[in-house]
Scaffold this active site. Structure first.
Site, short mmCIF file in Angstrom:
data_model
loop_
_atom_site.label_atom_id
_atom_site.label_comp_id
_atom_site.label_asym_id
_atom_site.label_seq_id
_atom_site.Cartn_x
_atom_site.Cartn_y
_atom_site.Cartn_z
N ASP A 1 -6.14 -4.76 -1.04
CA ASP A 1 -7.47 -4.16 -1.05
C ASP A 1 -7.38 -2.66 -1.33
O ASP A 1 -8.40 -1.99 -1.51
CB ASP A 1 -8.23 -4.45 0.25
N GLU B 1 3.51 -1.50 8.63
CA GLU B 1 3.24 -0.28 7.88
C GLU B 1 3.23 0.96 8.77
O GLU B 1 2.62 0.96 9.84
CB GLU B 1 1.89 -0.38 7.15
#
EC number: 2.1.2.11
Length: 286
Positions: A46, A185
């Site tokens: 995204d 992440e």
């Protein structure tokens, strides 16, 4: 042609300690680039909301937009394992909504797996429901851009005792909920290293030190992204600067009357030229 990368192949790579290479792609040309480079996984992230569509954050992208991007990438990818992000707002309402969205990405875009951010109770329920529907799930913990506002912005996670404990808790929880792969992440390598040995599924890192594999945004690693990039980005090319140089050279030649030259056109017979002139004269005489 190399064999299609499957979940089983990714598990084998983890077991053999063979690093897994993953990049993002958002259209057919970048998908072909990733495929020809021989990467193992391609993510239609995204993040395309920012690097392709020009939005300020990932939350603006819609399901329909993601399906268009994902379909283009699917047409360019043959062997790499294709993962598609489920955008913000497409899974938050209920498990039923999440499954319906995931099904669309499999049926309409050819996704091999879908990716969901977060490891809270609601997200675990969504992961469980999608996995039970027979669709592989890639989970994502640490910095989760879709909900970055709740995390205090786009900043590294796991740097406090509370955040580090949450990372460990969520990583194990998404695995237990049925995730097939995990992305971690923006987490200190030392913190990520604590939980990695406890995970049986392949773990892909991005700014989280060494893991079973790594992922980067293709525009970042090729030097197409403008402005400042995250600390974990390494640029391997300067395509963005080369693109500007190339277009500027083209513009200069057009403005200077250099392009197009005779070599850039098509030859015509004398008969064709005369026929065109005769037709013009005839039309003007009416």
């Amino acid at each position: 042609m190399p064999a299609k990368v499957t979940l089983q192949r990714l598990a084998e790579m983890k077991a053999a300690r063979e690093p897994i290479v993953m990049v993002t792609a958002y259209d057919y040309p970048t998908a072909r680039t990733a495929e020809q480079a021989g990467v193992d996984m391609v993510l239609v992230g995204d993040s395309g909301a920012q690097v392709v569509l020009g939005h300020d954050s990932t939350v603006a992208v819609t399901v329909d937009e993601m399906l268009v991007l994902s379909g283009a990438v699917r047409r360019g990818v043959r062997t790499a394992f294709l993962v598609c992000d489920l955008p913000f707002g497409s899974t938050e309402v209920s498990d039923e909504q999440a499954v319906a969205t995931a099904v669309r990405f499999v049926k309409e875009a050819g996704a091999d797996a879908v990716k969901l951010e977060g490891g809270g109770e609601a997200r675990l329920s969504r992961i469980r429901a999608i996995a039970e529907a027979g669709i592989p799930v890639v989970a994502h913990v640490g910095l989760t851009p879709q909900t970055a506002v709740a995390l205090g912005g786009l900043r590294a996670q796991g740097r406090t005792a509370e955040s580090a404990a949450r990372l460990v808790r969520e990583a194990l929880a998404v695995q237990d909920a049925g995730a097939s792969v995990l992305v971690i992440e923006a987490v200190p390598a030392d913190v990520a290293a604590v939980v990695l040995p406890a995970l049986d599924i392949p773990v892909i890192g991005i700014g989280a030190g060494s893991a079973d594999g790594q992922v980067l945004v293709i525009h970042d690693l090729l030097g197409i992204t403008e402005g400042r990039t995250a600390a974990f980005v390494k640029r391997y090319a300067t395509i963005g600067a080369d693109m500007v140089t190339g277009v500027a050279a083209y513009a200069s030649e057009v403005r200077g009357g250099v392009f197009p030259g005779a070599e850039h056109g098509y030859a015509a017979t004398d008969e064709a030229v005369e026929a065109a002139r005769a037709e013009l004269e005839q039309l003007r005489a009416r």
